[in-house]
Write a protein that holds these residues in place. Structure first.
Motif, PDB file in Angstrom:
ATOM      1  N   SER A   1     -45.816  12.485  -7.615  1.00  0.00           N
ATOM      2  CA  SER A   1     -45.719  13.868  -7.133  1.00  0.00           C
ATOM      3  C   SER A   1     -47.087  14.358  -6.734  1.00  0.00           C
ATOM      4  N   GLN A   2     -47.126  15.420  -5.968  1.00  0.00           N
ATOM      5  CA  GLN A   2     -48.371  16.008  -5.491  1.00  0.00           C
ATOM      6  C   GLN A   2     -48.372  17.487  -5.790  1.00  0.00           C
ATOM      7  N   VAL A   3     -49.552  17.990  -6.245  1.00  0.00           N
ATOM      8  CA  VAL A   3     -49.679  19.397  -6.595  1.00  0.00           C
ATOM      9  C   VAL A   3     -50.826  19.983  -5.793  1.00  0.00           C
ATOM     10  N   ASP A   4     -50.590  21.035  -5.004  1.00  0.00           N
ATOM     11  CA  ASP A   4     -51.633  21.721  -4.251  1.00  0.00           C
ATOM     12  C   ASP A   4     -52.122  22.909  -5.049  1.00  0.00           C
TER      13      ASP A   4
ATOM     14  N   ALA B   1     -56.502  19.322  -3.963  1.00  0.00           N
ATOM     15  CA  ALA B   1     -55.139  18.804  -3.939  1.00  0.00           C
ATOM     16  C   ALA B   1     -55.058  17.711  -4.987  1.00  0.00           C
ATOM     17  N   ALA B   2     -54.070  17.808  -5.887  1.00  0.00           N
ATOM     18  CA  ALA B   2     -53.943  16.860  -6.995  1.00  0.00           C
ATOM     19  C   ALA B   2     -52.701  16.000  -6.812  1.00  0.00           C
ATOM     20  N   GLU B   3     -52.813  14.699  -7.030  1.00  0.00           N
ATOM     21  CA  GLU B   3     -51.700  13.756  -6.967  1.00  0.00           C
ATOM     22  C   GLU B   3     -51.580  13.049  -8.316  1.00  0.00           C
ATOM     23  N   ILE B   4     -50.358  13.015  -8.840  1.00  0.00           N
ATOM     24  CA  ILE B   4     -50.104  12.274 -10.072  1.00  0.00           C
ATOM     25  C   ILE B   4     -49.753  10.846  -9.685  1.00  0.00           C
ATOM     26  N   VAL B   5     -50.570   9.903 -10.111  1.00  0.00           N
ATOM     27  CA  VAL B   5     -50.434   8.499  -9.711  1.00  0.00           C
ATOM     28  C   VAL B   5     -50.007   7.683 -10.921  1.00  0.00           C
ATOM     29  N   TYR B   6     -48.922   6.887 -10.734  1.00  0.00           N
ATOM     30  CA  TYR B   6     -48.479   5.941 -11.757  1.00  0.00           C
ATOM     31  C   TYR B   6     -48.800   4.544 -11.251  1.00  0.00           C
ATOM     32  N   GLU B   7     -49.380   3.711 -12.125  1.00  0.00           N
ATOM     33  CA  GLU B   7     -49.754   2.358 -11.706  1.00  0.00           C
ATOM     34  C   GLU B   7     -49.668   1.403 -12.895  1.00  0.00           C
ATOM     35  N   PHE B   8     -49.385   0.133 -12.565  1.00  0.00           N
ATOM     36  CA  PHE B   8     -49.345  -0.914 -13.580  1.00  0.00           C
ATOM     37  C   PHE B   8     -50.758  -1.462 -13.747  1.00  0.00           C
ATOM     38  N   ALA B   9     -51.419  -1.037 -14.805  1.00  0.00           N
ATOM     39  CA  ALA B   9     -52.825  -1.373 -14.996  1.00  0.00           C
ATOM     40  C   ALA B   9     -53.028  -2.866 -15.197  1.00  0.00           C
ATOM     41  N   ARG B  10     -52.090  -3.535 -15.934  1.00  0.00           N
ATOM     42  CA  ARG B  10     -52.269  -4.965 -16.186  1.00  0.00           C
ATOM     43  C   ARG B  10     -52.165  -5.765 -14.897  1.00  0.00           C
ATOM     44  N   LEU B  11     -51.237  -5.370 -14.036  1.00  0.00           N
ATOM     45  CA  LEU B  11     -51.075  -6.101 -12.774  1.00  0.00           C
ATOM     46  C   LEU B  11     -52.282  -5.911 -11.863  1.00  0.00           C
ATOM     47  N   ARG B  12     -52.943  -4.727 -11.952  1.00  0.00           N
ATOM     48  CA  ARG B  12     -54.129  -4.517 -11.127  1.00  0.00           C
ATOM     49  C   ARG B  12     -55.267  -5.435 -11.529  1.00  0.00           C
ATOM     50  N   SER B  13     -55.265  -5.812 -12.812  1.00  0.00           N
ATOM     51  CA  SER B  13     -56.368  -6.655 -13.293  1.00  0.00           C
ATOM     52  C   SER B  13     -56.162  -8.137 -12.983  1.00  0.00           C
ATOM     53  N   LEU B  14     -54.941  -8.524 -12.545  1.00  0.00           N
ATOM     54  CA  LEU B  14     -54.687  -9.926 -12.247  1.00  0.00           C
ATOM     55  C   LEU B  14     -55.270 -10.287 -10.881  1.00  0.00           C
ATOM     56  N   GLU B  15     -55.988 -11.387 -10.828  1.00  0.00           N
ATOM     57  CA  GLU B  15     -56.632 -11.821  -9.594  1.00  0.00           C
ATOM     58  C   GLU B  15     -56.286 -13.297  -9.341  1.00  0.00           C
ATOM     59  N   GLY B  16     -56.093 -13.614  -8.098  1.00  0.00           N
ATOM     60  CA  GLY B  16     -55.791 -14.999  -7.720  1.00  0.00           C
ATOM     61  C   GLY B  16     -54.298 -15.242  -7.561  1.00  0.00           C
TER      62      GLY B  16
ATOM     63  N   GLN C   1     -66.310  18.913   3.278  1.00  0.00           N
ATOM     64  CA  GLN C   1     -66.382  17.536   2.784  1.00  0.00           C
ATOM     65  C   GLN C   1     -65.287  17.307   1.759  1.00  0.00           C
ATOM     66  N   GLN C   2     -64.594  16.176   1.893  1.00  0.00           N
ATOM     67  CA  GLN C   2     -63.544  15.818   0.955  1.00  0.00           C
ATOM     68  C   GLN C   2     -64.008  14.675   0.072  1.00  0.00           C
ATOM     69  N   SER C   3     -63.755  14.817  -1.233  1.00  0.00           N
ATOM     70  CA  SER C   3     -64.098  13.790  -2.205  1.00  0.00           C
ATOM     71  C   SER C   3     -62.871  13.517  -3.061  1.00  0.00           C
ATOM     72  N   ILE C   4     -62.616  12.243  -3.323  1.00  0.00           N
ATOM     73  CA  ILE C   4     -61.482  11.849  -4.162  1.00  0.00           C
ATOM     74  C   ILE C   4     -62.002  11.583  -5.561  1.00  0.00           C
ATOM     75  N   LEU C   5     -61.422  12.307  -6.540  1.00  0.00           N
ATOM     76  CA  LEU C   5     -61.797  12.149  -7.937  1.00  0.00           C
ATOM     77  C   LEU C   5     -60.667  11.409  -8.630  1.00  0.00           C
TER      78      LEU C   5
ATOM     79  N   GLU D   1     -55.054  12.138  -9.722  1.00  0.00           N
ATOM     80  CA  GLU D   1     -56.073  11.892  -8.691  1.00  0.00           C
ATOM     81  C   GLU D   1     -56.241  13.161  -7.857  1.00  0.00           C
ATOM     82  N   ARG D   2     -57.451  13.694  -7.861  1.00  0.00           N
ATOM     83  CA  ARG D   2     -57.706  14.963  -7.175  1.00  0.00           C
ATOM     84  C   ARG D   2     -58.492  14.725  -5.887  1.00  0.00           C
ATOM     85  N   THR D   3     -58.082  15.395  -4.861  1.00  0.00           N
ATOM     86  CA  THR D   3     -58.831  15.406  -3.605  1.00  0.00           C
ATOM     87  C   THR D   3     -59.543  16.750  -3.507  1.00  0.00           C
ATOM     88  N   LEU D   4     -60.853  16.738  -3.670  1.00  0.00           N
ATOM     89  CA  LEU D   4     -61.664  17.954  -3.715  1.00  0.00           C
ATOM     90  C   LEU D   4     -62.279  18.208  -2.342  1.00  0.00           C
TER      91      LEU D   4
END
Length: 1005
Positions: free
Chosen positions: A6-9, A32-47, A964-968, A107-110
């Motif tokens: 979801s996204q929250v302005d 602008a704020a975005e709620i991000v769900y992610e699989f942290a273990r899968l992000r760490s897998l490489e190869g 200027q936009q910055s992603i936090l 995740e915030r977009t400032l």
């Protein structure tokens, strides 16, 4: 691997949580704020081989699970067998899900707003006319017009955050106002800084955000804290509608769980009655209801981290933190109260927005052009330090281009170019020099003697297309008597002298001197008046006047000499022939009956205070101090300190070394205290210095010498400086150790071989001693000035006698004397005030403090507190300091005694503006054009034919918003992690339990 749920302005975000500005404000930004769900273990897998191995392993597990259950439950009915397989598959999927480690973060977009800096010159050159001819508006007035009567600031404030600075002689530009609503980029407009005030100032962007810890909710919470909790919750995307949907889904999930439990009970009944076809269907339906209910309810519980499970099921929107204690759980935040608090906050913000506007300041007073320097380089450096170059859309520099102090403009410009910052200079004034002549300063003595010639010096300046020939008049007349009009018009005074001179137009300062010899006694006024061309730009600066007083008194001098040296004889003859001096002499080696040129010959030191206190000056030429008793030396000290006497001490090779050898004699300390220097000693004898030298050494004059008018032996300071440089010098000196604290050194003996401790011997020096002055000369050889011209020697000793006795001349009372360290000063100088006071019995005054008054040029009366000075040789000496901040005539007044016997001490001070700013009246188009071209900006010369609105419109068109936009990325939500694990444990435990029960009921292993 992640996805956006979801996204929250958020319409407003206070970036003080990111970075505070140097002045205590903060940047107001949109977020602008975005709620991000992610699989942290899968992000760490490489190869690819890791992924291949993982997928292969999961496939093998699924295959083995299905095969095992199909074989193990082959005798059971199809629905029961499928239900068991499904339960174990769900458990396996749950374990795989736990392994993948689902995480949540915000995740915030400032968006930092675009900024514009408006930098305005407030130096004295801005007081010059904007045009070349006539008395039109000044450059300062046109700058005020640009800010106050156009839409420049209003338009800037709609698209940028605007910071308005002024600069002058200070090392940093001064922030006058920070205003603006943010930026329109991206369809979002940032609101005002909730901190309020005008001190807000943008700060550089930062790469991260530090979130505040959650606040406690309890019975001791204030309404503001509660509203902040509700506001925080709403900023996370939990509007009331979303909260109701979550509650409905949770209730539906709870119903599914209840339905699953009911079906489980029914399956037991069907099994008891051997209804296998109903048992399988009931058991499968129960598994589906329980699974879907647990997943839905657990999902709501894990996602809605601000809410408890009971609030989800009951639908009541409470803001709960996990650390709420049991006794405080009844004190919750009601949504209605939070709405009221938010409304109140928004009302305050609305008031702040109305109060903060581009025209809220009095620009005429804020931009008063009084600074003595223009430091454009320092102003640019301040803007670069205070702003983020990524959001700074442009710098508007309103100035005439004068730059005469501070850091290098080129260095500041190079830094701006590296950061991609554009400058838009607005050039005030004219590219042609305005035609104007003016009196910059007028210098005249405060008091003079009748028939005593004195010099009136005026400093003139001109600008224009070609040299200007003008008439200069010297006017003089009596001041009005008491009760008459105190604002006499100099135009009605007598014209004493008129000269025609030609002034260059390069802005240089031209001195012109008039000699006067007043004959009548009284308070008078002298003036210099210019008769300029008819097209003179400013007639108000064509006349300047000063007050002086002619006192009917001769200067009484006592000359004491240990022997008839050349210096003594030349000075004696000079003073005797001077009609304004009454001279008495005491030649200590003289015989009775000998003839000397003097008004009176003495054979001894004055015996009483009455005799000594008649003298204004005592000049001692290598005197035999041993011929004076201790009481006589103490009397001499009293005369200097209490009666403001002037003591001239000329050292010599005969008697000077002798008095210091008397180390145990009580007279030595008294004598040494009178000298402004300390003398070198070697053991018990004095280091004698040099006697009978074989080579002459010039005097090394100091900066103090250039400011000391008694050393102006020629017509002016520059000519006198050159004459002292050409002076062949002296042969001898007496060795000195150092100058005393508070004394002034005018010259050193320049032979480098005479240095002691890295310092040359002091040859000329002076000090305040109580109310008087003492002056030291290192040897009796300044008669050698006669080699340059007799007039220089005469000028030196005549001016010296007048100067050291100035305290006597300026005395207004028998109770004391009030002294300033200088009769003239520049704006910004610190002035030392010194008062030596006595009580009604003429004993040193002993009070904690003395109050004085300062009458300023503007007519204000300011208080000045004088405190006792420590380390003074005489009690009753008081001092203070004050800073002069405007040009004109000041007067310091000190009143002693009561109403019946009131005595007034007063001193006048003339303060003028430094002229550095006014030497170049032409607009510096070259510098301003270079600033614009090298920074990819544009130069706007604001000539007489150009309107302020045209310049404002061009600036608005050229300076485009630069947000200027910055992603936090934010941090992982630990509360979500805890609830996620709890839900998975519920699910796995439930399905494993259900599987175990089914297997046991069907007697499976």
């Amino acid at each position: 691997m992640g996805f956006v749920l979801s996204q929250v302005d958020t319409a407003s975000f206070d970036a003080s949580r990111l970075n505070s500005s140097p002045t205590g404000g903060s940047v107001v930004s949109s977020e602008a704020a975005e709620i991000v769900y992610e699989f942290a273990r899968l992000r760490s897998l490489e190869g690819w081989w890791v992924w291949a191995f993982l997928l292969f392993g999961v496939a093998i597990l699924l295959h083995l699970l299905v095969r095992f259950y199909r074989r193990d439950a082959a005798e059971l009915s199809g629905p029961v067998r499928n239900t068991l397989i499904g339960l174990r598959l769900v458990v396996l999927i749950g374990v795989i899900f736990l392994f993948c480690d689902l995480q949540r973060r915000t995740e915030r977009t400032l968006t930092l707003p675009s900024e514009v800096a408006v930098v305005i010159d407030t130096s004295q050159s801005m007081t010059l006319a904007a045009g070349t001819v006539g008395a039109g508006p000044t450059r300062e007035e046109r700058a005020v017009e640009l800010l106050d009567q156009t839409n420049l600031l209003t338009n800037f404030a709609d698209n940028h955050r605007v910071n308005i600075y002024s600069f002058g002689q200070e090392s940093e530009a001064d922030l006058l106002q920070a205003t603006g609503q943010g930026t329109k980029a991206g369809g979002t407009k940032a609101s005002e800084n909730r901190g309020g005030g005008d001190s807000g100032q943008p700060a550089p962007a930062t790469s991260g955000v530090q979130q505040a810890p959650p606040a406690k909710v309890g019975s001791d919470m204030t309404g503001q804290t509660q509203s902040n909790l509700i506001e925080t919750r709403r900023d996370s995307g939990l509007a009331s509608g979303e909260a109701d949907a979550a509650s409905l889904l949770a209730v539906f999930a709870a119903g599914a769980i209840v339905m699953g439990l009911v079906l489980c009970l029914l399956s037991f009944v069907f099994g008891w009655f051997r209804k296998d076809w109903l048992l399988g269907r009931a058991l499968g339906s129960a598994a589906i209801c329980l699974g879907s209910g647990l997943i839905l309810l657990g999902g709501c519980y894990a996602v809605e981290t601000e809410r408890s499970l009971s609030s989800l099921l009951t639908g009541r929107e409470w803001a709960l933190a996990d650390d709420v204690s049991a006794q405080d759980s009844d004190s919750l935040v009601d949504p209605k109260e939070s709405d009221a608090a938010q409304s109140e906050t928004e009302s305050v913000d609305a008031i702040n927005r109305r109060d903060e506007s581009g025209k809220s300041l009095d620009w005429k007073s804020q931009l008063a052009a009084t600074a003595s320097q223009s430091r454009i380089g320092d102003a640019i450096r301040t803007v670069l330090n205070q702003h983020d170059p990524a959001t700074l859309a442009g710098v508007v520099l309103i100035t005439d281009g004068q730059n005469n102090g501070g850091s290098d403009v080129n260095a500041a410009l190079s830094a701006a170019r590296r950061n991609g910052i554009s400058f838009y200079p607005v050039g005030m004034g004219s590219g042609d020099a305005p035609l104007n002549v003016r009196v910059v300063d007028l210098d005249a003595p405060r008091r003079v003697y009748p028939g005593d010639k004195f010099t009136v010096t005026a400093t003139l300046q001109a600008s224009g297309p070609s040299p200007i020939e003008i008439d200069v008049e010297l006017l003089d007349g009596l001041e009005p008597v008491n009760g008459a009009d105190q604002t006499a018009n100099p135009l009605t005074q007598d014209v004493i002298e008129r000269r025609t001179i030609t002034l260059p137009v390069d802005g240089s300062l031209i001195p012109i001197r008039f000699e006067m010899e007043p004959e009548s006694v009284g308070r008078r006024r002298v003036a210099i008046r210019l008769l300029p061309p008819s097209v003179d730009q400013n007639p108000n600066d064509d006349l300047s006047d000063a007050k002086y007083e002619v006192v009917a008194k001769k200067l009484k001098v006592l000359a004491i000499a240990g022997g008839p040296t050349r210096e003594y004889r030349f000075v004696r003859n000079l003073y005797y022939r001077d009609r304004s001096i009454n001279l008495d002499v005491w030649l200590q080696t003289g015989q009775e009956g000998m003839s000397q040129d003097a008004d009176r010959l003495l054979s001894r030191f004055p015996a009483s205070a009455e005799e000594l206190f008649e003298y204004d000056v005592v000049a001692m030429f290598d005197p035999d101090w041993t011929a004076l008793t201790l009481s006589q030396i103490e009397l001499l000290e009293r005369w200097v300190s209490q009666q403001a006497g002037g003591l001239i001490l000329v050292a010599g090779p005969v008697y000077h070394p002798q008095w210091i050898k008397l180390r145990t004699d009580p007279r030595v300390a008294k004598i040494a205290g009178l000298f402004p220097v300390t003398f070198s000693t070697r053991g018990a004898v004095i280091a004698s210095g040099r006697q009978g030298g074989e080579a002459a050494w010039p005097l090394e004059m100091t900066q103090e010498a250039r400011r000391a008018e008694f050393l102006w032996v020629a017509d002016d300071a520059d000519s006198s400086k050159q004459l002292w440089q050409d002076f062949s010098g002296v042969y001898d000196y007496v060795d000195t150790k150092d100058a005393k604290p508070g004394s002034k050194v005018y010259a050193y003996f320049s032979d480098p071989t005479t240095q002691t401790g890295g310092s040359l011997p002091v040859f000329l020096a002076s000090q305040f001693y109580g109310a008087g002055r003492t002056y030291f000369q290192g040897s009796g050889e300044l008669w050698r000035l006669r080699g340059q011209g007799d007039q220089y020697f005469q000028s030196y000793f005549t001016k010296l006698a007048r100067w050291v006795s100035e305290g006597r001349l300026l005395r207004d009372s028998t109770r004391g004397v009030l002294l300033l360290d200088s009769p003239a000063a520049m704006v910004g100088d610190s002035i030392s005030v010194r008062a030596v006071l006595s009580d009604e019995q003429f004993e040193p005054l002993d009070v904690p403090e003395v109050d004085a008054k300062i009458l300023t040029p503007g007519g204000r009366i300011e208080d000045l507190r004088l405190l006792p000075l420590q380390g003074e040789p005489r009690a009753g000496t008081y001092g203070a300091q004050f800073v002069v901040r405007e040009s004109g005539d000041y007067e310091v007044r000190l009143t002693l005694g009561d109403a019946l016997n009131e005595q007034l001490l007063q001193q006048a001070l003339r303060v003028r503006l430094p002229t550095t700013e006014l030497e170049r009246p032409r607009r510096n188009d070259e510098l301003l054009t270079r600033l614009a071209s090298l920074s990819n900006g544009k130069y706007f010369p604001m000539d007489e034919s150009v309107s302020s609105q045209d310049v404002a419109t061009s600036l608005i068109q050229n300076i485009q918003p630069r947000p200027q936009q910055s992603i936090l990325p934010g941090t992982y939500d630990q509360e979500f992690l805890i609830r996620r694990n709890a839900v998975l444990m519920w699910l796995l435990a439930t399905f494993l339990t259900m599987e175990w029960v089914v297997r046991r009921l069907h007697r499976l292993a």
